[in-house]
Design a protein around this motif. Structure first.
Motif, PDB file in Angstrom:
ATOM      1  N   LYS A 142      -0.375  11.636  22.794  1.00 16.30           N
ATOM      2  CA  LYS A 142       0.363  10.922  21.747  1.00 16.30           C
ATOM      3  C   LYS A 142      -0.384  11.060  20.428  1.00 16.30           C
ATOM      4  N   THR A 143       0.335  11.099  19.318  1.00 17.13           N
ATOM      5  CA  THR A 143      -0.330  11.090  18.009  1.00 17.13           C
ATOM      6  C   THR A 143       0.124   9.844  17.239  1.00 17.13           C
ATOM      7  N   ASP A 144      -0.829   9.092  16.754  1.00 19.72           N
ATOM      8  CA  ASP A 144      -0.520   7.894  15.956  1.00 19.72           C
ATOM      9  C   ASP A 144      -0.834   8.187  14.495  1.00 19.72           C
ATOM     10  N   HIS A 145       0.168   7.969  13.613  1.00 18.68           N
ATOM     11  CA  HIS A 145      -0.026   8.220  12.182  1.00 18.68           C
ATOM     12  C   HIS A 145      -0.272   6.901  11.469  1.00 18.68           C
ATOM     13  N   GLY A 168      -9.335  11.720  11.097  1.00 24.10           N
ATOM     14  CA  GLY A 168      -8.712  11.341  12.363  1.00 24.10           C
ATOM     15  C   GLY A 168      -9.722  11.306  13.482  1.00 24.10           C
ATOM     16  N   PHE A 169      -9.315  10.759  14.584  1.00 21.89           N
ATOM     17  CA  PHE A 169     -10.195  10.728  15.762  1.00 21.89           C
ATOM     18  C   PHE A 169      -9.332  10.615  17.008  1.00 21.89           C
ATOM     19  N   TYR A 170      -9.974  10.760  18.147  1.00 20.76           N
ATOM     20  CA  TYR A 170      -9.261  10.695  19.422  1.00 20.76           C
ATOM     21  C   TYR A 170      -9.698   9.466  20.205  1.00 20.76           C
ATOM     22  N   THR A 171      -8.771   8.871  20.922  1.00 17.08           N
ATOM     23  CA  THR A 171      -9.102   7.743  21.790  1.00 17.08           C
ATOM     24  C   THR A 171      -8.567   8.013  23.187  1.00 17.08           C
ATOM     25  N   THR A 189      -5.033   9.731  22.781  1.00 16.59           N
ATOM     26  CA  THR A 189      -4.270   9.573  21.540  1.00 16.59           C
ATOM     27  C   THR A 189      -5.022  10.157  20.360  1.00 16.59           C
ATOM     28  N   HIS A 190      -4.295  10.915  19.548  1.00 15.45           N
ATOM     29  CA  HIS A 190      -4.868  11.443  18.309  1.00 15.45           C
ATOM     30  C   HIS A 190      -4.458  10.511  17.179  1.00 15.45           C
ATOM     31  N   HIS A 191      -5.434   9.853  16.566  1.00 15.64           N
ATOM     32  CA  HIS A 191      -5.152   8.956  15.443  1.00 15.64           C
ATOM     33  C   HIS A 191      -5.378   9.722  14.140  1.00 15.64           C
ATOM     34  N   LEU A 192      -4.348   9.756  13.286  1.00 17.53           N
ATOM     35  CA  LEU A 192      -4.484  10.445  11.998  1.00 17.53           C
ATOM     36  C   LEU A 192      -4.357   9.426  10.868  1.00 17.53           C
ATOM     37  N   TYR A 193      -5.257   9.509   9.910  1.00 21.67           N
ATOM     38  CA  TYR A 193      -5.253   8.586   8.761  1.00 21.67           C
ATOM     39  C   TYR A 193      -4.891   9.363   7.499  1.00 21.67           C
TER      40      TYR A 193
END
Ligand SMILES: [Zn+2]
Length: 548
Positions: A142-145, A168-171, A189-193
């Protein structure tokens, strides 16, 4: 603080003049934010230990009055023999998730199975030694923006602007099984800021991962969203380490064998310390709930911390348990019981350890006394055998009375002491005779009865209450086994972590709630910079504490 460093860097004379021409109202609003931030910064600058809002929980109980040994060595990099010290001082993986998976073998401070390090060598990666990056590549599920919602300077709505991802970082996390959907699922999850320029005032706005403010004693463990291990997985690691009593190495094998997830021991250790930090504010709720109880059982057992003999204390009521690790001193108990605004009003059940004796409303555990009387019955001295038998006879008579009162129409809620005056008078004579005996153990038991008379027979005023301190002893048992496996803790922080986690886990169990889910919630909320959620509530239909 409203404005981030990156935003402040953009705000200069040109920007402000530009904003004034474009939107004077926005300039006024920005000035207010700047003034508020400046005031907050000044206040922080003027903080000293005496006026800062250091949470009460960050003080160990024996420190509160400042009367005990001041062994806080947070400013001291050396591990002095025989002192308590923060040995996890050189680890911090909060700024970069890659390094979380990378630090090779930061030693466990609370329960690793490896041997203690030689003196003066800090546990964990040594300065200058090679680090190891995270090598396992997982498939992103999943990718969270994460985008800025509105402009910090002019409040302009930015939701319709895409922006550019700047970091960004991964969780990695787990989804626990439930009744309807059993099983354990791993997520990555890939978190992108994103950075979004404001079309109105041109300020570059950035979304940031949340991070809780640093607090003393936990500076080395950031509480932030920017973590490789997600809240549910973190909770699971805590659960495996403390409820299932697995060593860090075994947890590592468990995750690898069952979930195909490779995490190093250092990461597991960081997760545990971070979780303990997240749980710390729960202690205030625990103390309040415990002091509302009408009866608290207390007990203590030895605990080693980096070669120093300390004590693991437990205070347990019907629905709340509190653990502390510290010296075997009066201060621990006093500080806890005095935390209540009016002082603790209930009763305290304990063994004969003299620290408890000064607490006025006390009950004595009968199991210890009965064991001692039994020992006299097996003595070689005929006189002592007789004394032991007499004591046992009276105690058994009184126990019959107590059990009858519990089974009676009042369920043991009525004082029955006056019904047993004759037996008590008889026992007093026996004890006085015992005090005159030349047999040391007989003499000691006689004295013990007479010194603790009120506490021992207070049960007759409240027959519904338990006769033994089994609740406290049972609560300690689990942690005694853990201590044997882990050989105690390595640092003050490790001990604190153990006590906090034990308190929360035991309390959740008493309240028939899962510690796994509660700890997950706590970690999630605290990483967002929010307060801890309320403890699971005390069920009204919980069984009354009825004695043995
Ligand atoms: Zn703007």
């Amino acid at each position: 603080m409203v404005l981030k460093d990156q935003e402040l860097q953009q705000i200069d004379a040109t920007f402000l003049r530009h904003l004034k021409d474009k939107d004077p109202e926005a300039l006024a609003n920005l000035s207010i934010k700047l003034a508020n931030d400046l005031k907050e910064a000044r206040e922080r600058l003027n903080q000293t230990p005496s006026n800062s809002s250091r949470p009460s929980g960050s003080f160990a109980l024996w420190e509160k009055n400042g009367t005990a040994d001041d062994t806080d060595s947070s400013d001291n990099d050396e591990d002095l023999p025989g002192t308590r010290s923060n040995s996890i001082t050189d680890k911090d993986s909060c700024s970069d998730p890659e390094s979380e998976g990378g630090s090779p073998d930061e030693s466990a401070s609370c329960g690793d199975e490896t041997k203690p390090p030689p003196k003066k060598r800090k546990p964990g990666r040594q300065p200058g030694s090679q680090g190891f990056g995270r090598i396992q590549q997982l498939t992103v599920t999943k990718t969270d923006h994460h985008r800025p919602v509105c402009c910090t300077a002019c409040n302009n709505d930015l939701t319709s602007h895409a922006g550019i991802a700047y970091t960004g970082f991964y969780t990695v996390d787990v989804l626990f099984g439930e009744t309807q959907t059993p099983g354990l699922e791993l997520t990555y999850t890939h978190h992108l800021y994103y950075c979004t320029p404001c079309p109105l005032c041109d300020l570059d706005n950035r979304a940031y991962p949340q991070r809780a403010e640093d607090v003393p004693k936990w500076e080395q463990v950031g509480l932030t969203e920017w973590r490789l291990v997600g809240p549910a997985l973190a909770s699971m690691i805590v659960y495996l380490a403390f409820d299932m009593r697995l060593t860090r190495r075994k947890i590592q094998r468990f995750l690898d064998d069952l979930l195909g997830l490779k995490l190093c021991v250092g990461t597991l250790q960081n997760v545990i310390v971070e979780s303990a930090r997240a749980l710390e504010p729960v202690e205030e709720q625990l103390v309040n709930d415990l002091l509302d109880e009408s009866l608290i059982h207390a007990d203590e057992t030895s605990h080693g911390e980096a070669g120093v003999l300390l004590w693991l204390w437990v205070f347990i009521g019907r629905s709340t348990a509190l653990f502390y690790i510290g010296y075997r001193s009066l201060e621990i108990m006093d500080n806890l019981l005095d935390s209540h605004p009016c002082g603790y009003q209930g009763y305290l059940m304990s063994d004969g350890y003299q620290v408890y004796r000064h607490f006025r409303k006390r009950l004595r555990c009968w199991a210890h006394l009965i064991r001692k009387a039994h020992a006299l019955c097996e003595s070689y001295s005929p006189e002592s055998r007789q004394h032991g038998q007499h004591v046992l006879n009276v105690l058994h008579e009184l126990m019959k009375g107590i059990h009858a009162a519990r089974d009676g129409p009042d369920d043991g809620r009525v004082d029955i002491s006056s019904q047993h005056d004759a037996q008590l008078a008889q026992l007093k004579v026996i004890c006085e005779n015992m005090q005159r005996s030349r047999h040391k153990k007989t003499q000691a038991l006689g004295t013990e009865f007479l010194n603790d008379w009120e506490a021992i027979f207070r049960i007759l005023e409240h027959p519904a209450w338990p006769l033994t301190n089994n609740e406290a002893e049972r609560a300690l048992r689990h942690w005694v086994i853990l201590r044997r496996i882990t050989q105690g803790t390595r640092s003050e922080q490790g001990s604190r972590a153990l006590a906090l986690i034990a308190s929360v886990m035991e309390t959740c169990r008493l309240r028939k709630a899962s510690p796994l889910h509660y700890i997950k919630e706590v970690i999630y909320e605290r990483r967002q910079g929010r307060d801890v959620p309320q403890l699971p509530s005390v069920e009204s239909n919980m069984i009354e504490c009825v004695g043995v």
